[in-house]
Write a protein that holds these residues in place. Sequence first.
Motif, PDB file in Angstrom:
ATOM      1  N   UNK A 531      63.631  71.559  83.521  1.00 13.28           N
ATOM      2  CA  UNK A 531      62.059  70.998  84.063  1.00 13.28           C
ATOM      3  C   UNK A 531      61.375  70.410  82.893  1.00 13.28           C
ATOM      4  N   UNK A 532      61.058  71.298  82.089  1.00 15.63           N
ATOM      5  CA  UNK A 532      60.209  71.042  81.168  1.00 15.63           C
ATOM      6  C   UNK A 532      60.506  69.727  80.336  1.00 15.63           C
ATOM      7  N   UNK A 533      61.931  69.640  79.936  1.00 10.32           N
ATOM      8  CA  UNK A 533      62.299  68.536  79.262  1.00 10.32           C
ATOM      9  C   UNK A 533      62.306  67.264  80.176  1.00 10.32           C
ATOM     10  N   UNK A 534      62.504  67.312  81.371  1.00 13.13           N
ATOM     11  CA  UNK A 534      62.164  65.994  82.197  1.00 13.13           C
ATOM     12  C   UNK A 534      60.869  65.590  82.398  1.00 13.13           C
ATOM     13  N   UNK A 535      59.923  66.651  82.441  1.00 10.39           N
ATOM     14  CA  UNK A 535      58.391  66.430  82.194  1.00 10.39           C
ATOM     15  C   UNK A 535      58.175  65.467  81.131  1.00 10.39           C
ATOM     16  N   UNK A 536      58.627  65.999  79.889  1.00  5.50           N
ATOM     17  CA  UNK A 536      58.543  65.442  78.452  1.00  5.50           C
ATOM     18  C   UNK A 536      58.883  64.245  78.650  1.00  5.50           C
ATOM     19  N   UNK A 537      59.741  63.599  79.307  1.00  6.19           N
ATOM     20  CA  UNK A 537      60.402  62.304  79.263  1.00  6.19           C
ATOM     21  C   UNK A 537      59.705  61.765  80.567  1.00  6.19           C
ATOM     22  N   UNK A 538      58.645  62.231  81.050  1.00  4.23           N
ATOM     23  CA  UNK A 538      58.103  61.612  82.255  1.00  4.23           C
ATOM     24  C   UNK A 538      58.983  61.193  83.341  1.00  4.23           C
ATOM     25  N   UNK A 607      76.296  69.439  84.715  1.00  5.00           N
ATOM     26  CA  UNK A 607      76.396  69.693  83.326  1.00  5.00           C
ATOM     27  C   UNK A 607      77.009  68.750  82.354  1.00  5.00           C
ATOM     28  N   UNK A 608      77.718  67.826  82.995  1.00  2.00           N
ATOM     29  CA  UNK A 608      78.522  66.771  82.301  1.00  2.00           C
ATOM     30  C   UNK A 608      77.409  65.759  82.014  1.00  2.00           C
ATOM     31  N   UNK A 609      76.369  65.471  83.045  1.00  2.00           N
ATOM     32  CA  UNK A 609      75.283  64.187  83.086  1.00  2.00           C
ATOM     33  C   UNK A 609      74.301  65.015  82.117  1.00  2.00           C
ATOM     34  N   UNK A 610      74.002  66.164  82.325  1.00  3.21           N
ATOM     35  CA  UNK A 610      73.183  66.727  81.267  1.00  3.21           C
ATOM     36  C   UNK A 610      73.433  66.620  79.849  1.00  3.21           C
ATOM     37  N   UNK A 611      74.732  66.908  79.553  1.00  6.68           N
ATOM     38  CA  UNK A 611      75.135  66.530  78.046  1.00  6.68           C
ATOM     39  C   UNK A 611      75.072  65.241  77.708  1.00  6.68           C
ATOM     40  N   UNK A 612      75.391  64.240  78.595  1.00  2.41           N
ATOM     41  CA  UNK A 612      75.458  63.075  78.068  1.00  2.41           C
ATOM     42  C   UNK A 612      73.862  62.413  78.005  1.00  2.41           C
ATOM     43  N   UNK A 613      72.891  63.093  78.792  1.00  2.00           N
ATOM     44  CA  UNK A 613      71.526  62.686  78.640  1.00  2.00           C
ATOM     45  C   UNK A 613      70.783  63.657  77.740  1.00  2.00           C
ATOM     46  N   UNK A 614      71.484  64.374  76.834  1.00  2.00           N
ATOM     47  CA  UNK A 614      71.018  65.458  76.055  1.00  2.00           C
ATOM     48  C   UNK A 614      69.692  66.493  76.608  1.00  2.00           C
TER      49      UNK A 614
END
Length: 814
Positions: A531-538, A607-614
């Motif tokens: 959640x924190x990382x997504x918010x950092x990326x708007x 998690x596969x998508x998360x790894x691809x999107x760092x």
Amino acid sequence: MVSLFDSLIHWRPDAEEFTAPLQSKKPFKLLFDRLPTGIDNNRIDVALSQEFMDRCRLFVRRSMMHDVTENYWGEPPPPPDNKDLQALREGYAGLMELTVDRARKHNRLEMVQLLQFSVVKFLLGLVGQEYDRLRSQVQRAKGLDSHQSSGRSVQLHDRLVLLARNEPAIRYRITRRLFRELLKIENMRLGKLRKSVLGLSWPIPKPLLFNPMLQLPSLWADEQVMGHYPLVCTDREDPDAFDRVNRLVTGLFADFLPSWCWGTEPLDPFDSTCSDIQTSARRSQGEQDGLVGYGEILMLLKRSLQPAEYESGNCSWLDIPENIDRIVYSARHSGGIRTDHVVPLLQTTWPNDKWPGFHHRLMKQILKAFHGSRIERDLLACHAAPAVYQELNRQVPVRLICQYLAGRMTRRELQRKLNSLQNKAVPVQVVKVLERMLSIIKSMPGPRRRRRVFSFLRHFALFRRDLKQAYQAHVAMRRIHLLVRPEDIELSRRNGSLLEFPLRRELKPEQHRIRNHVILKADVRGSTAITSELRNRNLNPASHFSLNFFEPINKLLESFGAKKVFIEGDAVILSIFEYEDTPYQWLCVSHACGLANKILQVVDTQNVKNRQNELPELELGLGIAFSEEAPAFLYDEGHEIMISPAINRADQLSSCSAAVRRSAYGGGLGCGVMVMAPAASETVNKESSDKLIRYNVNGIELDEPAYYKLKSELSFRRIVLEVGRRALNDHLLVGRYPDLEGNMHALVIREGVVTVWDGEQAGLEAVDGGFYYEVIRDPELIAYAIEQTTRRRHTLPDTPATAEEDRPRPGLFH
């Protein structure tokens, strides 16, 4: 009674010897005392299926209109619709099948008895209601036309007269057809169903439930009664007729009958008259749910039988009419007891060689008691009356015929009554027919007269038995309160006293009775970092989790019969219920295991998508806890809140010890479940009811009740792991289960041994009796287990008992 002199000269059996070869039956046992009392604090509240009642009402309404228009109104009758009949049959069968299923599960045979008596009471009342409705309909139509001097008004008046005059016949024909159709479906399907499921075809004896006396519009309806019984005992103008015959018959066999079977003491003639009987019958009909005939039956029994016999339901050999034939035709008739009808001699079952002599004397005693008596004249007249009634084209009341042939009426009285008949019967022709029959009766040969007497004995025993059984049925039905008004049904339901008999398709999911349930808790870890990382990326965290986590899980719920208990940011709690009426879906733990696997597959994909999107990866711990009881529910402003101890247990199973997770040992464990016991000095970081330390990373753990419930659901094969694959004595169980869409899935369970955690790693020391249970997700290990089961199936036809199978375990939940 036999004199002392006769008993010394002639042999006679004692009561035990006389009754030994005769058939006997056990008294019927009504089980209604096991049922709750309803809202009136007196009767049992019953709600029958609305769809079934509507089907019955439509069938009765159309059948009655067809009967009346065809037989009395002279109009082309509306054609009967077989669909209505089939709908009634299927409706009754549906009620019975669901009730039998419930009776088996809960060992409640009384529910089947209650359904059968409730349906009979409903149908008997329904015929009367529909007749009253038809009559009121014609009266209203007549009232609308009364101000006009039209032929239509006269026609409606004639129809009302015909309805009133023929009410008994109309009601009887419709009632008989209803019971005939029920009996067909009982004989074809339902009796066999009850036999196979409950071990008993008829929880209520068939002669009691389908007793013709229940279907009669009245005991004084001679035209209908004579189709089943002699008219001797049902003369409205002679209320003592049944008592008189009963005293004679029980007196003849008094030495061989229980004392409670003897007739009562003679009553004062002013204590109970025919007027009393009619008043009692009208009072009974006026009562709520009152049924026709109860008052007449009760008064006849009160006048003639002891309460110990008809109220207690006691049975003697006299309650089986076939016993009369067994006695009468147990020896060859000769001399003064010979009849004009050759009856095959029944096999003699009285071993004493003196029986034929006693039998001859007994038959002579019976014939002597009847000869020349009023009862003999009545029985001969009543036997001849039905044929004369038909010969006279049913224009003369059959009771009038009986009275004249029995010598109870002079020719002048007969002429006066014939002149008063409205159907314009020709008195001269009627008298000729009656005089001819009277001459036949008076000149009847002795053998034929004796056959009439012996036949009457059997028919009287049948009438006496049916009278007692009709009383038992009425007593049972009077204890039933058929609820129709919605407010009464809802009140009884809220009070927990309503016994409902719906069709299966009328059951709504929220009305299903929950028998047990399982809770699946998914403890989500890593959501805060994402959640924190997504918010950092708007980016929107809510839409991210909704599209990639919650919506895919929601799509899985229907296939496994799961419901949401609640969902928070870091937790998902789901429930799966087992319902009483869906035994084919009693796989709640299997479905919970399958759903847990699918949820982890969703996380793997995410998690596969998360790894691809760092992005940080999600981590889950899943726990499955089973409870053999239904959960409790509270409501807060219309929102349902589940209360279950399985929720707390599932929460513990899904947790992961922070100390183990951060340790070097935990870092090397990877995905899966491990349960350890703390060393004596070790403190458990998270409160746990079993005081164990858990490692659960993308793993699924079952509690012990869920494990044994799962073993009751599926057939498992046991696989012992090879050395090197797992530590200690771990082994696998391999099985397959279907989801609700019919797709089959493999399921592999590991039973692991609880070891000791020393603060740094799990030792090799096992805790006595400590086991935990994990759903395996490792594809390699699943493939290995399936391969081992396939190999064993081809090499080991019989699997020996294992130590695991012999170890004590909780009871199964089926």
